[in-house]
Design an enzyme around this catalytic site. Structure first.
Site, PDB file in Angstrom:
ATOM      1  CB  SER A   1       2.154  -0.718   5.571  1.00  0.00           C
ATOM      2  OG  SER A   1       2.140   0.246   4.369  1.00  0.00           O
TER       3      SER A   1
ATOM      4  CE  LYS B   1      -0.523  -2.189   3.224  1.00  0.00           C
ATOM      5  NZ  LYS B   1      -2.080  -1.454   3.078  1.00  0.00           N
TER       6      LYS B   1
ATOM      7  CE  LYS C   1       2.254   0.194   1.026  1.00  0.00           C
ATOM      8  NZ  LYS C   1       0.508   0.632   0.856  1.00  0.00           N
TER       9      LYS C   1
ATOM     10  CG  ASP D   1      -1.585  -2.313  -0.460  1.00  0.00           C
ATOM     11  OD1 ASP D   1      -1.590  -2.871  -1.779  1.00  0.00           O
ATOM     12  OD2 ASP D   1      -1.773  -1.862  -0.013  1.00  0.00           O
TER      13      ASP D   1
ATOM     14  CD  GLU E   1      -4.197  -3.646   0.871  1.00  0.00           C
ATOM     15  OE1 GLU E   1      -3.584  -3.731   1.616  1.00  0.00           O
ATOM     16  OE2 GLU E   1      -4.333  -2.323   1.068  1.00  0.00           O
TER      17      GLU E   1
ATOM     18  CG  ASP F   1      -7.382  -0.190   0.207  1.00  0.00           C
ATOM     19  OD1 ASP F   1      -8.141   0.810  -0.543  1.00  0.00           O
ATOM     20  OD2 ASP F   1      -5.931   0.195  -0.670  1.00  0.00           O
TER      21      ASP F   1
ATOM     22  CE  LYS G   1      -5.776   2.551   2.727  1.00  0.00           C
ATOM     23  NZ  LYS G   1      -5.691   2.879   1.631  1.00  0.00           N
TER      24      LYS G   1
ATOM     25  N   GLY H   1      -5.400   2.463   6.063  1.00  0.00           N
ATOM     26  CA  GLY H   1      -4.681   3.452   6.957  1.00  0.00           C
ATOM     27  C   GLY H   1      -4.267   4.032   6.072  1.00  0.00           C
TER      28      GLY H   1
HETATM   29  C1  NPQ Z   1      -3.132   1.700   1.206  1.00  0.00           C
HETATM   30  N1  NPQ Z   1      -1.490   3.175   3.196  1.00  0.00           N
HETATM   31  O1  NPQ Z   1      -3.432   0.841   2.139  1.00  0.00           O
HETATM   32  C2  NPQ Z   1      -2.291   2.509   2.132  1.00  0.00           C
HETATM   33  C3  NPQ Z   1      -1.974   3.848   0.242  1.00  0.00           C
HETATM   34  C4  NPQ Z   1      -1.073   4.969   0.539  1.00  0.00           C
HETATM   35  C5  NPQ Z   1      -0.194   3.013   4.788  1.00  0.00           C
HETATM   36  O2  NPQ Z   1       0.017   1.463   3.449  1.00  0.00           O
HETATM   37  C6  NPQ Z   1       0.827   9.363   1.920  1.00  0.00           C
HETATM   38  C7  NPQ Z   1      -0.695   9.922   2.102  1.00  0.00           C
HETATM   39  C8  NPQ Z   1       1.022   8.497   1.375  1.00  0.00           C
HETATM   40  C9  NPQ Z   1      -1.139   8.173   2.138  1.00  0.00           C
HETATM   41  C10 NPQ Z   1       0.914   6.317   0.094  1.00  0.00           C
HETATM   42  C11 NPQ Z   1      -0.567   1.708   3.252  1.00  0.00           C
HETATM   43  C12 NPQ Z   1       1.027   7.051   0.940  1.00  0.00           C
HETATM   44  C13 NPQ Z   1      -0.531   7.442   1.715  1.00  0.00           C
HETATM   45  C14 NPQ Z   1       0.360   4.827  -0.104  1.00  0.00           C
HETATM   46  C15 NPQ Z   1      -1.483   6.077   1.456  1.00  0.00           C
HETATM   47  O3  NPQ Z   1      -2.826   1.376   0.065  1.00  0.00           O
HETATM   48 MG    MG Z   2      -3.907  -0.447  -0.181  1.00  0.00          MG
END
Ligand code: NPQ
Ligand code: MG
Length: 374
Positions: free
Chosen positions: A140, A167, A169, A195, A223, A248, A272, A300
């Site tokens: 990510s 992936k 953001k 995402d 996503e 998600d 998750k 994650g």
């Molecule tokens: C998701 N994670 O899939 C998340 C959301 C996310 C790996 O993209 C601190 C702790 C900041 C957890 C930011 C990934 C975060 C976090 C985003 C989780 O949506």
């Molecule tokens: Mg997500």
């Protein structure tokens, strides 16, 4: 089956890990992981679970200080209400009077499972029904401070390391241009997805125009474009787009997953463990996805090695047909709490030792806050 282990102690352990680089998403920027672990002590083994809450309630309503409180005052007392001999199979029932707080309850269930499986000498992945000894890894990529040039550099370096899919953001104002640039630079063969973490408003024509433009880029999936409760909006746009919609934040239990799939709101599921409240609910969702032939992958939450081990065990099940956000420890931390998960040919090895197969290194917890709650 052996008798359930006696829970002699429950501790909440809080430790901050600096991130190797800031992680920016549509809901803000993180510079460190404020990790919360649950440790249970039994006569023959300790067990660990990670609560994946964020420090602030921005990904979901859960947040770490709230998780500490609900674990101490509600979940741990409920778990021990019928006595201290507790099997992980009974944890969902014992916690059933408390609503919500999925990430907190998941951490407790995993900690008990870890202790019980360690005592029995059985690995978690094996116990869950693993069909592979390594899992494909995606990564990510946050919104970089340095704009498109830095994004291209980061993607190039993750591909060099061997990650099998990228992936990115996205958020309104950081979407079509950067994603077009990635597609142009790395070509149609790059396995690429986005995402939005619920940042788009389906009533805003500019937002919908941006998402429509992303639909032209050959993405593997988009996503969670909209807010978690907007199932009908996800279904409406999923019908219009060529790109699969993956949910998600919207999916907090197996019934919601079934409804979302049946209504056409998603064609792919991000699972998750924390978001859905633990291993039992994850297995129920896994069954729904297998039955409906819906591709799924393991998400994650910037987990330390403890949460990462649970994720990798889950991702070893047959229904996980896509690479997950199960990245190597080094994606986030220069030093993980456990021995690091490393990328081998684009994959992470599934731990095979008893329980989670990993434990925190004592030196890494020397500066941690410990609170004994039972
Ligand atoms: C998701 N994670 O899939 C998340 C959301 C996310 C790996 O993209 C601190 C702790 C900041 C957890 C930011 C990934 C975060 C976090 C985003 C989780 O949506
Ligand atoms: Mg997500």
């Amino acid at each position: 089956m052996s008798s359930p282990p006696k829970i002699e102690s429950v501790e909440l352990v809080r430790v901050r890990l600096p991130l190797v680089r800031p992680f920016r998403t549509s809901f803000g920027v993180q510079h460190e992981r404020d990790a919360l672990l649950v440790r249970v002590g039994t006569p023959d083994a300790e067990g660990w679970g990670e609560c994946v809450t964020t420090a602030a309630p921005v990904y979901s309503p859960e947040y770490t200080d709230g998780a500490v409180q609900v674990l101490r005052d509600h979940l741990v007392p409920a778990m021990l209400a019928e006595g201290r001999a507790v099997s992980w199979a009974s944890v969902p029932r014992l916690l059933s009077a408390v609503r919500g707080h999925h990430m907190a309850r998941a951490a407790l269930e995993v900690a008990v499972a870890d202790a019980e499986l360690r005592t029995g000498g059985v690995g978690l992945a094996e116990r869950l029904g693993a069909v592979r000894d390594r899992v494909p890894a995606g990564v990510s990529v946050g919104i970089p401070d340095g704009g498109i040039p830095e994004l291209l550099e980061q993607v190039a370096s993750y591909l060099d390391e061997g990650y099998l899919r990228i992936k990115c953001k996205v958020t309104p104002g950081w979407d079509v241009e950067p994603l077009r640039a990635v597609r142009e630079r790395f070509g149609p063969g790059l396995s690429l997805q986005v995402d939005a973490n619920a940042a788009y408003d389906p009533r805003d024509p500019e937002h919908v125009r941006a998402l429509d433009a992303l639909d032209e880029l050959g993405l593997g999936l988009i996503e969670q474009p909209f807010a978690p409760t907007l199932i009908r909006d996800h279904a409406h746009h999923a019908r219009r787009w060529t790109t699969q919609v993956c949910l998600d934040e919207s999916l907090e239990d197996a019934l919601q997953v079934r409804d979302a799939i049946e209504s056409g709101a998603c064609g792919v599921v991000n699972l998750k463990l924390g978001r859905v409240g633990g291993l039992h609910e994850s297995l129920a969702i896994h069954r729904v996805c297998v039955e409906t032939e819906t591709p799924m992958w393991c998400g994650g939450m910037l987990e330390t090695g403890i949460g990462r081990a649970a994720n990798v065990a889950l991702a070893s099940l047959p229904g996980f047909t896509l690479p997950g956000d199960t990245s190597a420890s080094a994606r986030y931390f220069s030093e993980d709490l456990t021995d690091p998960f490393v990328l081998e040919d684009g994959h992470l090895r599934v731990p095979t030792g008893p329980g989670l197969g990993v434990a925190p290194r004592p030196d890494m917890l020397s500066g941690a806050d410990h609170e004994r709650v039972a």
